[in-house]
Design a protein around this motif. Structure first.
Motif, mmCIF file in Angstrom:
data_model
loop_
_atom_site.group_PDB
_atom_site.id
_atom_site.type_symbol
_atom_site.label_atom_id
_atom_site.label_comp_id
_atom_site.label_asym_id
_atom_site.label_seq_id
_atom_site.Cartn_x
_atom_site.Cartn_y
_atom_site.Cartn_z
ATOM 1 N N LEU A 247 1.071 -1.338 -0.188
ATOM 2 C CA LEU A 247 0.312 -0.673 0.513
ATOM 3 C C LEU A 247 0.864 1.260 -0.313
ATOM 4 N N ILE A 248 0.710 2.140 -1.119
ATOM 5 C CA ILE A 248 1.845 3.012 -1.520
ATOM 6 C C ILE A 248 0.739 4.959 -1.695
ATOM 7 N N PRO A 249 0.987 5.067 -0.233
ATOM 8 C CA PRO A 249 0.245 6.247 -0.319
ATOM 9 C C PRO A 249 0.936 7.462 -1.140
ATOM 10 N N ILE A 250 0.065 7.962 -1.509
ATOM 11 C CA ILE A 250 0.323 9.218 -2.971
ATOM 12 C C ILE A 250 -0.161 10.780 -2.322
ATOM 13 N N LYS A 251 0.861 11.614 -2.809
ATOM 14 C CA LYS A 251 0.691 12.664 -1.835
ATOM 15 C C LYS A 251 0.908 13.938 -2.126
ATOM 16 N N GLN A 252 0.477 14.974 -2.360
ATOM 17 C CA GLN A 252 1.198 16.637 -3.723
ATOM 18 C C GLN A 252 1.916 16.828 -2.518
ATOM 19 N N ARG A 253 2.741 17.662 -2.866
ATOM 20 C CA ARG A 253 3.720 18.325 -2.989
ATOM 21 C C ARG A 253 4.099 17.969 -1.668
ATOM 22 N N ASP A 254 3.224 19.304 -0.995
ATOM 23 C CA ASP A 254 3.467 19.683 0.665
ATOM 24 C C ASP A 254 2.727 18.330 1.008
ATOM 25 N N GLY A 255 2.246 17.629 1.068
ATOM 26 C CA GLY A 255 2.254 16.519 1.949
ATOM 27 C C GLY A 255 0.816 16.157 2.124
ATOM 28 N N THR A 256 -0.502 16.775 0.954
ATOM 29 C CA THR A 256 -1.644 16.649 1.561
ATOM 30 C C THR A 256 -2.012 14.868 0.626
ATOM 31 N N PRO A 257 -2.909 14.321 1.717
ATOM 32 C CA PRO A 257 -2.840 12.755 0.811
ATOM 33 C C PRO A 257 -3.955 13.265 -0.592
ATOM 34 N N ILE A 258 -3.807 12.162 -1.236
ATOM 35 C CA ILE A 258 -4.007 12.326 -2.566
ATOM 36 C C ILE A 258 -5.122 11.149 -2.429
ATOM 37 N N GLY A 259 -4.136 9.849 -2.494
ATOM 38 C CA GLY A 259 -5.213 8.608 -2.154
ATOM 39 C C GLY A 259 -3.844 7.323 -2.281
ATOM 40 N N ILE A 260 -3.970 5.800 -2.837
ATOM 41 C CA ILE A 260 -3.369 5.232 -2.165
ATOM 42 C C ILE A 260 -2.978 4.452 -3.054
ATOM 43 N N ILE A 261 -1.810 3.960 -4.040
ATOM 44 C CA ILE A 261 -1.779 2.303 -4.673
ATOM 45 C C ILE A 261 -1.732 1.459 -3.778
ATOM 46 N N ASN A 262 -2.447 0.176 -4.604
ATOM 47 C CA ASN A 262 -2.518 -0.990 -3.913
ATOM 48 C C ASN A 262 -2.411 -2.296 -4.530
ATOM 49 N N ILE A 263 -1.153 -2.615 -4.536
ATOM 50 C CA ILE A 263 -0.731 -3.714 -5.813
ATOM 51 C C ILE A 263 -0.275 -5.008 -4.628
ATOM 52 N N MET A 264 -1.465 -5.636 -5.450
ATOM 53 C CA MET A 264 -1.874 -7.577 -4.694
ATOM 54 C C MET A 264 -0.944 -8.065 -5.504
ATOM 55 N N PHE A 265 0.187 -8.816 -5.089
ATOM 56 C CA PHE A 265 1.300 -9.764 -5.622
ATOM 57 C C PHE A 265 1.605 -11.335 -4.770
ATOM 58 N N SER A 266 2.298 -11.856 -5.959
ATOM 59 C CA SER A 266 2.016 -13.393 -4.935
ATOM 60 C C SER A 266 3.414 -13.864 -4.113
ATOM 61 N N GLU A 267 4.119 -13.033 -4.522
ATOM 62 C CA GLU A 267 5.673 -13.267 -3.647
ATOM 63 C C GLU A 267 5.753 -11.738 -3.020
ATOM 64 N N GLN A 268 6.297 -11.829 -2.482
ATOM 65 C CA GLN A 268 6.653 -10.278 -1.308
ATOM 66 C C GLN A 268 8.198 -10.056 -1.658
ATOM 67 N N TYR A 269 8.602 -10.382 -3.162
ATOM 68 C CA TYR A 269 9.758 -9.912 -3.806
ATOM 69 C C TYR A 269 9.857 -8.267 -3.873
ATOM 70 N N ILE A 270 8.126 -7.304 -3.589
ATOM 71 C CA ILE A 270 8.373 -6.119 -3.347
ATOM 72 C C ILE A 270 9.023 -5.383 -2.360
ATOM 73 N N ASN A 271 9.419 -5.958 -1.917
ATOM 74 C CA ASN A 271 9.703 -6.063 -0.573
ATOM 75 C C ASN A 271 11.140 -5.179 -0.567
ATOM 76 N N ASP A 272 11.236 -4.364 -1.320
ATOM 77 C CA ASP A 272 12.933 -4.006 -1.311
ATOM 78 C C ASP A 272 13.789 -2.936 -1.909
ATOM 79 N N LYS A 273 14.899 -2.173 -1.700
ATOM 80 C CA LYS A 273 14.811 -0.785 -2.078
ATOM 81 C C LYS A 273 14.675 -0.356 -3.038
ATOM 82 N N VAL A 274 15.125 -1.396 -4.111
ATOM 83 C CA VAL A 274 15.065 -1.195 -5.657
ATOM 84 C C VAL A 274 12.902 -0.333 -5.774
ATOM 85 N N TYR A 275 12.435 -1.649 -5.155
ATOM 86 C CA TYR A 275 11.220 -1.119 -5.347
ATOM 87 C C TYR A 275 10.841 0.380 -5.287
#
Ligand code: C2E
Ligand code: CA
Ligand code: CA
Length: 759
Positions: A247-275
């Motif tokens: 779950l990746i929060p989306i903010k405006q420049r000033d930090g005001t929340p806009i929304g959130i990206i939700n990516i559902m996947f099978s393994e935890q390979y997203i849990n890494d710095k590059v991602y």
């Protein structure tokens, strides 16, 4: 197979390769024909994080992830078994840390018999390249979307599908956007290929998304099934074995929340710095698209706004009016136009016209209850109003319109009284509650394709837009109806206008033919001098007995002839016939009395108006004193200066003058001093209401002023003795109406005149 079981040739080759590879700075491993790991370098071990012992004899294939399509790895291994050099792009697992995108070069070594004895594998982690090129692609798509003026929502759909395509395996990406009072969910095509936008309804889900939207950091969950995420997504995740989500929060420049990206996947390979870096960039990009959207809304605002008057234009009006009408379940559409608008623009220029509209608009704001009304500009000359039915009744409208024109308008530095024409139609919502079936039915009736009618919401929107369109058309019809009347006039749309339109065309056809044949006849209505109780003169009124249509009232054909520019010809036919009659009487030595000829405004301002009059008067050797040029009050409103010039010429040539329908334009008293009239005809609407005290007051004022100006006052439409009594008391000198005589053909007048009247 291990090195022990290799033959000499293979062993020799293997050692050579191993020596070469060991010097390589790349990660490598060597596997046997069955992909069991034989050896590897340190870089490989560090890359994967497994201890050495665990790696040895591990089947390398188990470290790789099968693509969504399946059978990918099978195909690859077949190729390699055939001894072919092969480059593989695949997701690579590793211990503890997230999987990575790997590019693997496979170099199979065959023995003498042609069988593969071992395979050298060079493995590169290309995750960050991969993410960069994905980012570039999404960016490119977004710019394209901006170029094509796609909406923010459509852009988010692009992003969702972009992210999904990034994974080799199933995934489901969605974006939740915080709107004013709800959360909108945009999802990739994974769940369904249409209807990618939904509104969250379940309170538990709304609360969860709200909480996530306000988070500062990316959150990774290992077990999505227990989260109160959008139900359909959880079902999909269960079905496809997607255990994790980011779950990746989306903010405006000033930090005001806009929304959130939700990516559902099978393994935890997203849990890494590059991602995480990738997502930060992505979120920036979405924030940018969001900002662009806001900017675009500003631009839109400009496109929807009328800069001159400071109200919305047609398009802006339509969008908002649909919302208002839907919320209120109906209401009215009202069009308002100044009767003299085009003449004012012609004389004083467009800016003056704009200024008049602005003044009218300002008054509308004063007169209407502001929270029950929404105003826009329909065209260069017309204002359009949505008026809610709640606070207004049909009766209110006439009153509103009259209030607006009560005071003069300032036009080119002068005070003008202006008349308003207004057309109103009610927005007829279906009485029953909406059902999808209802809309589909409606749309089908209108010949729309069923597949076009995708979702209920879209269908409903279309239906409402059509309904508003239709209502505006009806109000336009009511407006043209109103334009047929003199003075300020409000007309309500009623269905039979359809029939009217047909009839209008029919009449127009016949008028043209009848003008040729001079089929219009003057009927004369006597005017009675009250003081002496005797006939004072006549008014000539056009009568038309059409061959095809039978008798058609001037109240019906005069406005049509005016619209078609034919009224001057009819006026002149009547004038000529009246002159013929007067000439005949002169020859016969009979008494002659003044006859009033109606001149429509269009005729009055015609360049040949005066010449036309003179020509006919000379042709019949008539004395112009016996001709009263009767014009309507509205004439002076268009352009007082010009009206004065023309009228002076009329007077110079010896004609008498009469102002008709006096009092209804509110113009009244102020310009009487400039325009000299022999008589002033008080409109019959005053006569009809002469029993009201307020009417008496107005008529008294008119009579007083007329006397001061040396003009005779005439009351039209006198039908009862009582009306006449009051009018006489007030000081009206002359009456005209059914109480005494109806308009009559010349022959009948002759017989009355010469035998009955003792004059
Ligand atoms: P207007 O000039 O105001 O004419 C008076 C109208 O009131 C006439 O209607 C007349 O028949 C009607 N009227 C007379 N006495 C009474 C009464 O006691 N009660 C009522 N309710 N009505 C009465 P008409 O003849 O139908 O003409 C309608 C309008 O058509 C006229 O209104 C005038 O504006 C126009 N019109 C008629 N003939 C001509 C013409 O030759 N040229 C032009 N330009 N317009 C004409
Ligand atoms: Ca008249
Ligand atoms: Ca009249």
């Amino acid at each position: 197979m291990s090195t022990e079981v290799m033959n000499d040739y293979s062993k020799q080759a293997y050692n050579m390769i191993k020596n070469l590879a060991e010097r390589s700075s790349h990660s490598y491993c060597i596997v046997d024909a069955n992909f069991l790991i034989i050896t590897f370098n340190n870089i490989f071990q560090q890359m994967l994080g497994y201890p050495n012992e665990q790696l040895k004899q591990l089947n390398y294939i188990t470290l790789l992830e099968e693509k969504k399509s399946g059978r990918y790895l099978k195909r690859i291994s077949n190729r390699i078994s055939e001894g072919k050099l092969t480059r593989v792009n695949v997701i690579h697992r590793r211990k503890k840390r997230a999987s990575f995108y790997a590019e693997i070069d496979c170099v199979p070594f065959q023995n003498k018999t042609g069988n593969v004895s071992f395979i050298l594998l060079f493995i590169r982690d290309i995750t960050s390249n991969q993410l960069q090129s994905f980012m570039a692609r999404i960016e490119q798509e977004l710019y394209k979307a901006i170029q094509h003026e796609k909406s923010f929502i459509e852009k988010l759909e692009l992003v969702c599908n972009g992210i999904d395509s990034m994974f080799y395996q199933h995934s489901l990406t969605s974006v939740a956007i915080k709107e004013n009072d709800y959360i909108r969910l945009i999802q990739s095509n994974a769940v369904s290929s249409n209807d990618n936008v939904v509104k969250l309804k379940r309170p538990k889900e709304i609360a969860f998304y709200n909480k996530m939207i306000n988070q500062k950091e990316i959150i990774i969950y290992d077990y999505v099934a227990s989260l109160p995420l959008f139900r359909k997504h959880i079902d999909y995740a269960n079905d496809k074995n997607l255990h994790c989500c980011a779950l990746i929060p989306i903010k405006q420049r000033d930090g005001t929340p806009i929304g959130i990206i939700n990516i559902m996947f099978s393994e935890q390979y997203i849990n890494d710095k590059v991602y995480f870096q990738f997502f930060e960039k992505l979120v920036d990009l979405i924030g940018l698209a969001y900002m662009y959207e806001l900017k675009q809304q500003e631009v839109y605002q400009l496109a929807y706004f009328d800069p001159y008057i400071g109200i919305v234009n047609r398009q802006g009006f339509l969008e908002r009016a649909i919302e208002l009408a839907t919320a209120a379940n109906g209401g009215y559409i009202q069009l308002i136009e100044a009767g003299e608008f085009s003449q004012i623009v012609e004389l004083y220029g467009r800016d003056t016209g704009e200024n008049l509209l602005k003044q009218i608009c300002d008054r509308i704001f004063n007169v209407y209850a502001v929270n029950s009304m929404f105003i826009g500009r329909l065209s260069s000359s017309a204002l359009i109003l949505y008026v809610s039915a709640e606070k207004n009744s049909v009766h209110d409208f006439e009153h509103y319109v009259e209030e607006i024109v009560k005071q003069p308008f300032s036009i080119a530095g002068k005070n003008f009284y202006v008349t308003l024409k207004s057309g109103i139609a009610s927005i007829e919502y279906p009485k029953n509650a909406y059902t999808k079936q209802h809309f589909i039915q409606k749309m089908l009736e209108k010949g729309r394709q069923q597949q076009e009618a995708q979702s209920f919401d879209k269908l409903k929107q279309k239906y409402e837009a059509d309904l508003l369109d239709e209502t505006i058309r009806y109000s336009e019809r009511a407006l043209s109806q109103a334009k047929k009347y003199s003075g300020t006039y409000t007309s309500f749309y009623v269905r039979r206008d359809d029939v009217d339109l047909e009839r209008e065309l029919e009449i127009l056809n016949e008028i043209t033919a009848s003008i040729e044949k001079k089929e219009f006849e003057p009927y004369l209505q006597p005017k009675i001098e009250l003081y002496r109780n005797r006939v004072y003169g006549f008014e000539a009124l056009a009568r038309w007995q059409s061959e095809k249509l039978g008798f058609v009232s001037p109240a019906e054909f005069v406005p049509i002839a005016e619209k078609a520019g034919l009224i001057r010809k009819i006026d002149l036919i009547l004038f000529e016939k009246v002159l013929q009659w007067i000439q005949q009487r002169q020859y016969d030595g009979k008494r002659i009395m003044p006859v009033a000829i109606n001149i429509s405004p269009q005729h009055f301002y015609h360049p040949d108006f005066i010449d036309g009059l003179i020509e006919l008067v000379q042709k019949y050797y008539a004395d112009p004193r016996f001709i009263i040029i009767e014009i309507t009050e509205g004439i002076g409103l268009v352009d007082v200066e010009r009206a004065v010039q023309i009228l002076s010429k009329v007077i110079e040539h010896g004609f008498s003058t009469s102002v008709d329908d006096f009092g209804i334009g509110y113009s009244s008293l102020s310009y009487l001093q400039k325009l000299r009239f022999t008589e002033i005809k008080i409109d019959k609407s005053f006569t009809a209401r002469i029993d009201e005290l307020s009417t008496v007051a107005i008529v008294k004022a008119i009579v007083m002023i007329a006397k001061n100006l040396g003009a005779t006052t005439i009351a039209e439409g006198v039908e009862t003795e009582e009306q006449q009594r009051i009018l006489k008391e007030i000081g009206v000198e002359v009456v005209q109406g059914y109480y005494h005589y109806r308009p009559m053909p010349i022959k009948q007048i002759e017989s009355l005149f010469d035998h009955q009247f003792k004059i």
